[in-house]
Write a protein that holds these residues in place. Structure first.
Motif, PDB file in Angstrom:
ATOM      1  N   ALA A   1      34.345  27.907  26.304  1.00 27.02           N
ATOM      2  CA  ALA A   1      34.249  28.481  24.965  1.00 27.02           C
ATOM      3  C   ALA A   1      35.361  29.481  24.685  1.00 27.02           C
ATOM      4  O   ALA A   1      35.740  29.681  23.536  1.00 27.02           O
ATOM      5  CB  ALA A   1      32.894  29.150  24.785  1.00 27.02           C
ATOM      6  N   VAL A   2      35.873  30.148  25.718  1.00 25.15           N
ATOM      7  CA  VAL A   2      36.977  31.098  25.550  1.00 25.15           C
ATOM      8  C   VAL A   2      38.016  30.831  26.624  1.00 25.15           C
ATOM      9  O   VAL A   2      37.726  30.231  27.669  1.00 25.15           O
ATOM     10  CB  VAL A   2      36.474  32.563  25.653  1.00 25.15           C
ATOM     11  N   THR A   3      39.231  31.285  26.361  1.00 24.17           N
ATOM     12  CA  THR A   3      40.303  31.131  27.334  1.00 24.17           C
ATOM     13  C   THR A   3      40.068  32.082  28.505  1.00 24.17           C
ATOM     14  O   THR A   3      39.796  33.266  28.311  1.00 24.17           O
ATOM     15  CB  THR A   3      41.669  31.422  26.698  1.00 24.17           C
ATOM     16  N   GLY A   4      40.166  31.549  29.704  1.00 26.22           N
ATOM     17  CA  GLY A   4      39.906  32.360  30.873  1.00 26.22           C
ATOM     18  C   GLY A   4      41.163  32.786  31.582  1.00 26.22           C
ATOM     19  O   GLY A   4      42.275  32.358  31.258  1.00 26.22           O
ATOM     20  N   THR A   5      40.996  33.654  32.544  1.00 21.52           N
ATOM     21  CA  THR A   5      42.075  34.087  33.429  1.00 21.52           C
ATOM     22  C   THR A   5      41.616  33.889  34.865  1.00 21.52           C
ATOM     23  O   THR A   5      40.481  33.453  35.119  1.00 21.52           O
ATOM     24  CB  THR A   5      42.417  35.569  33.197  1.00 21.52           C
ATOM     25  N   LYS A   6      42.491  34.207  35.805  1.00 23.04           N
ATOM     26  CA  LYS A   6      42.097  34.090  37.208  1.00 23.04           C
ATOM     27  C   LYS A   6      40.886  34.967  37.503  1.00 23.04           C
ATOM     28  O   LYS A   6      40.045  34.633  38.342  1.00 23.04           O
ATOM     29  CB  LYS A   6      43.272  34.479  38.104  1.00 23.04           C
ATOM     30  N   PHE A   7      40.792  36.077  36.793  1.00 23.49           N
ATOM     31  CA  PHE A   7      39.642  36.970  36.948  1.00 23.49           C
ATOM     32  C   PHE A   7      38.341  36.259  36.589  1.00 23.49           C
ATOM     33  O   PHE A   7      37.281  36.556  37.147  1.00 23.49           O
ATOM     34  CB  PHE A   7      39.843  38.205  36.069  1.00 23.49           C
ATOM     35  N   SER A   8      38.411  35.298  35.639  1.00 24.98           N
ATOM     36  CA  SER A   8      37.217  34.587  35.190  1.00 24.98           C
ATOM     37  C   SER A   8      36.545  33.824  36.322  1.00 24.98           C
ATOM     38  O   SER A   8      35.338  33.602  36.310  1.00 24.98           O
ATOM     39  CB  SER A   8      37.567  33.624  34.050  1.00 24.98           C
ATOM     40  N   ILE A   9      37.352  33.396  37.302  1.00 23.88           N
ATOM     41  CA  ILE A   9      36.781  32.644  38.424  1.00 23.88           C
ATOM     42  C   ILE A   9      35.935  33.562  39.290  1.00 23.88           C
ATOM     43  O   ILE A   9      34.847  33.194  39.741  1.00 23.88           O
ATOM     44  CB  ILE A   9      37.915  31.994  39.246  1.00 23.88           C
ATOM     45  N   TYR A  10      36.437  34.773  39.502  1.00 22.17           N
ATOM     46  CA  TYR A  10      35.741  35.694  40.405  1.00 22.17           C
ATOM     47  C   TYR A  10      34.736  36.584  39.693  1.00 22.17           C
ATOM     48  O   TYR A  10      34.046  37.363  40.345  1.00 22.17           O
ATOM     49  CB  TYR A  10      36.755  36.558  41.147  1.00 22.17           C
ATOM     50  N   VAL A  11      34.655  36.473  38.360  1.00 15.76           N
ATOM     51  CA  VAL A  11      33.726  37.340  37.640  1.00 15.76           C
ATOM     52  C   VAL A  11      32.279  37.019  37.997  1.00 15.76           C
ATOM     53  O   VAL A  11      31.390  37.863  37.859  1.00 15.76           O
ATOM     54  CB  VAL A  11      33.941  37.228  36.112  1.00 15.76           C
ATOM     55  N   VAL A  12      32.032  35.792  38.497  1.00 12.62           N
ATOM     56  CA  VAL A  12      30.677  35.459  38.941  1.00 12.62           C
ATOM     57  C   VAL A  12      30.252  36.374  40.092  1.00 12.62           C
ATOM     58  O   VAL A  12      29.085  36.773  40.194  1.00 12.62           O
ATOM     59  CB  VAL A  12      30.590  33.973  39.360  1.00 12.62           C
ATOM     60  N   MET A  13      31.222  36.739  40.954  1.00 11.21           N
ATOM     61  CA  MET A  13      30.920  37.677  42.032  1.00 11.21           C
ATOM     62  C   MET A  13      30.659  39.069  41.477  1.00 11.21           C
ATOM     63  O   MET A  13      29.755  39.778  41.924  1.00 11.21           O
ATOM     64  CB  MET A  13      32.077  37.731  43.033  1.00 11.21           C
ATOM     65  N   LEU A  14      31.467  39.453  40.482  1.00  9.36           N
ATOM     66  CA  LEU A  14      31.250  40.747  39.834  1.00  9.36           C
ATOM     67  C   LEU A  14      29.883  40.786  39.160  1.00  9.36           C
ATOM     68  O   LEU A  14      29.155  41.784  39.246  1.00  9.36           O
ATOM     69  CB  LEU A  14      32.352  41.007  38.815  1.00  9.36           C
ATOM     70  N   HIS A  15      29.539  39.683  38.506  1.00  9.51           N
ATOM     71  CA  HIS A  15      28.232  39.606  37.838  1.00  9.51           C
ATOM     72  C   HIS A  15      27.104  39.716  38.862  1.00  9.51           C
ATOM     73  O   HIS A  15      26.087  40.395  38.614  1.00  9.51           O
ATOM     74  CB  HIS A  15      28.134  38.291  37.072  1.00  9.51           C
ATOM     75  N   ALA A  16      27.276  39.064  40.010  1.00 14.24           N
ATOM     76  CA  ALA A  16      26.244  39.127  41.063  1.00 14.24           C
ATOM     77  C   ALA A  16      26.075  40.553  41.573  1.00 14.24           C
ATOM     78  O   ALA A  16      24.948  41.027  41.784  1.00 14.24           O
ATOM     79  CB  ALA A  16      26.609  38.193  42.210  1.00 14.24           C
ATOM     80  N   ILE A  17      27.189  41.251  41.760  1.00 17.41           N
ATOM     81  CA  ILE A  17      27.124  42.621  42.279  1.00 17.41           C
ATOM     82  C   ILE A  17      26.523  43.567  41.243  1.00 17.41           C
ATOM     83  O   ILE A  17      25.644  44.391  41.547  1.00 17.41           O
ATOM     84  CB  ILE A  17      28.520  43.097  42.718  1.00 17.41           C
ATOM     85  N   ILE A  18      27.000  43.448  39.989  1.00 16.56           N
ATOM     86  CA  ILE A  18      26.495  44.344  38.943  1.00 16.56           C
ATOM     87  C   ILE A  18      25.013  44.096  38.684  1.00 16.56           C
ATOM     88  O   ILE A  18      24.215  45.039  38.567  1.00 16.56           O
ATOM     89  CB  ILE A  18      27.321  44.170  37.654  1.00 16.56           C
ATOM     90  N   SER A  19      24.609  42.827  38.619  1.00 19.47           N
ATOM     91  CA  SER A  19      23.181  42.537  38.409  1.00 19.47           C
ATOM     92  C   SER A  19      22.358  43.045  39.589  1.00 19.47           C
ATOM     93  O   SER A  19      21.239  43.534  39.407  1.00 19.47           O
ATOM     94  CB  SER A  19      22.967  41.035  38.219  1.00 19.47           C
ATOM     95  N   SER A  20      22.919  42.964  40.799  1.00 23.44           N
ATOM     96  CA  SER A  20      22.212  43.488  41.975  1.00 23.44           C
ATOM     97  C   SER A  20      22.055  44.996  41.888  1.00 23.44           C
ATOM     98  O   SER A  20      21.003  45.553  42.226  1.00 23.44           O
ATOM     99  CB  SER A  20      22.972  43.116  43.255  1.00 23.44           C
TER     100      SER A  20
END
Length: 588
Positions: A324-343
């Motif tokens: 839906a939006v243009t991503g960057t290399k950060f977009s690949i690893y943001v799932v890890m960031l999301h996991a940590i922040i949600s934790s």
């Protein structure tokens, strides 16, 4: 690391059937960053150009993320792929063992172009990087350090969640622990550690399926955690319905994946993440009846802040994956960031809950302590009142007995008056004993003659001639004499009162030399009141219907059982052939 790629472009093969020669003739769309085309059945070709200033030699083409199914590398003069890599292929297909996929190629200056074909059921989110071969080791070390830090943080959260679950045994803390366990497994699979550490143990197909199911399970555990958490806030019906519908879609997506609709199932799961993130914010704002909650676990402002931060990371994770939006290399690893922040936020919620529960527990303890003190004072007042009342009643009853005997002699009315006074005295005495039991009856065991104790109890009875004593051994027992007398007196008076007039009451005492216990049996025939209910005979205030015509308190047998247990013994009741049998076992 300096990337040698100076130009990127892509082409979508909607049929997924074109070969390399056919694709080369197509018009490629410039690609300014990584490829992110969402979920699709198409095959995507990415053309890269290596910097002309690079003077040749080996280069490493690195590809992330690791969950991509199949990637083939093509170059000028090679209509067939150099090799195929991806999570459906053995790790040995890579140039070197590393967390991501890679190709080691001998770069030819005459042809700076390379083509990569991607075909995957997961999101078409792919980053490509080309570096000199001699820098690959250094690049891999940086990736190992970075990924190990991520796993370490998630491991710490896992241990903390386990501690909360073990301490509380609550379902919501168990779900939090499960979510952290899945998050750690998901990160290990996402970063490539499971694939790297289990070559030959787990096939690529197993690792691929494990990662996909872990994605569904992780998403579901997050939704379930918040469903249980918001339940404590008694959220509005529409919010609860939407939250559980979201969970239902995740379950259905997992089932669709299991029956073969893999790309669609993964797409639905990612859409559920995209919907769940803003939904949690809406619930925090409008879905909770805040005015009806006196002391929320987390304040409205804090909860909205937490869910807003979750929404931002969830958006950054889901939108590029959906294309839906243009991503960057950060977009690949943001799932890890999301996991940590949600934790972190889940840990905050669990911690706030635990602190709130501790405060409530301390408040309840203080309240109970206050009530206990009030009850203690009330019991002391009642005890004082009972002592005063029983003293006055006994004094008055003694005067009645004395006056009746002086005025009427031994006439029939005088005998009846004395019997009524004795009955009243008995009721008062039982009430005193019951009150003393409830306040805590202190006792002291000493050595006593068994014969003397039994004979003393029998001698004080008005109808002692009806008691037939047998088998009393001449021995010393270690007990509290006062309690023993009360137990035996209550049993004897109960038997004399409710057995047929004139019938004998048999008392047997046995103390085998080899046994550390003595057995006392009291037997009498059933009288006018009938046999008591075996299930209720020792209940406080219990009296059978036919016994209501006789004066009594319903406390005698209740006191017998309580005092017997206080001395470490046991009392039993049996009814055999119109004979009532009470058996008491006491330690010697």
């Amino acid at each position: 690391m300096a990337d040698l790629i100076v130009e990127r472009a892509f082409y979508e093969d909607r049929t997924a059937s074109l070969n390399f020669e056919q694709v080369r003739e197509q018009d490629f769309v410039p690609l300014h960053n990584l490829l992110n085309q969402g979920y699709s059945d198409s095959a995507f070709w990415v053309r890269i150009k290596v910097d002309d200033t690079f003077q040749g030699g080996k280069i490493a083409i690195k590809i992330i993320p690791t969950y991509l199914d199949e990637i083939g590398l093509y170059s000028e003069g090679r209509p067939e792929p150099w090799r195929l890599v991806g999570d459906r292929y053995p790790l040995a297909n890579n140039g070197i063992k590393a967390l991501g996929h890679n190709f080691i190629v001998d770069h030819r200056i005459e042809s700076p172009y390379y083509w990569l074909r991607l075909k995957t059921v997961s999101t078409n989110l792919m980053d490509i990087e080309a570096i000199p071969h001699e820098l690959l080791y250094e690049s891999s070390v940086v990736e190992y350090i970075f990924s190990a830090m991520l796993l370490g943080v998630l491991g710490i959260f896992l241990l903390m969640s386990l501690g909360y679950f073990v301490a509380s045994r609550e379902v919501i803390n168990g779900v939090f622990f499960l979510k952290q366990l899945l998050a750690l497994l998901h990160a290990s699979l996402f970063l490539g550690y499971v694939r790297l550490l289990t070559p030959g143990m787990l096939s690529p197909e197993v690792v691929d399926a494990l990662f996909s199911y872990c994605v569904f399970a992780t998403t579901f555990s997050v939704g379930l955690f918040y469903a249980l958490f918001f339940k404590e806030y008694k959220i509005r019906a529409w919010a609860n319905l939407l939250l559980w519908l979201c969970l239902l879609f995740i379950v259905l997506a997992g089932l669709m994946f299991a029956v073969g609709h893999r790309a669609l199932a993964l797409n639905i799961n990612m859409m559920a993440i995209a919907v769940l993130s803003p939904l949690l914010v809406l619930i925090a704002i409008w879905g909770i009846p805040w005015r009806a909650i006196d002391k929320p676990v987390i304040s409205r402002r804090a909860l909205i802040g937490i869910q807003s931060a979750n929404f931002v990371t969830g958006f950054l994770h889901s939108m590029p994956s959906l294309g839906a939006v243009t991503g960057t290399k950060f977009s690949i690893y943001v799932v890890m960031l999301h996991a940590i922040i949600s934790s972190i936020f889940m840990l905050m919620i669990v911690r706030f809950r635990a602190r709130n529960q501790e405060q409530q527990r301390l408040a309840e303890l203080a309240m109970h302590a206050g009530r206990a003190e009030q009850e203690k004072q009330q019991r002391e007042k009642q005890a004082q009142f009972m002592a005063m009342l029983t003293h006055e009643l006994k004094t008055s009853l003694a005067l009645i007995r004395f006056a009746a005997r002086n005025a009427l002699g031994r006439s029939q009315p005088a005998v009846r008056i004395e019997q009524a006074v004795d009955d009243m005295n008995s009721v008062i005495e039982r009430c005193q004993q019951a009150d003393k039991l409830e306040r805590g009856w202190s006792f002291e065991k000493k050595k006593h003659s068994l014969v003397a104790l039994v004979q003393e109890c029998v001698d004080r009875l008005d109808n002692k001639e009806r008691v037939q004593v047998s088998g009393i051994p001449d021995m010393t027992i270690f007990t509290d004499g006062a309690l023993f007398r009360i137990i035996l007196n209550n049993l004897l008076e109960n038997a004399l009162k409710y057995s047929p007039p004139g019938d004998p009451v048999v008392l047997q005492v046995m103390a085998p030399a080899s046994s550390p216990q003595m057995l006392l049996k009291l037997m009498n025939r059933v009288g006018h009141a009938g046999a008591p209910d075996k299930a209720r005979v020792f209940e406080k205030y219990y009296r059978s219907d036919l016994a209501q015509t006789t004066t009594g308190s319903g406390l005698g047998l209740y006191i017998v059982r309580a005092l017997t247990q206080l001395l470490g013994g046991q009392v039993d009741f049996a009814h055999e052939d119109e004979t009532v049998i009470f058996s008491i076992t006491l330690p010697l």
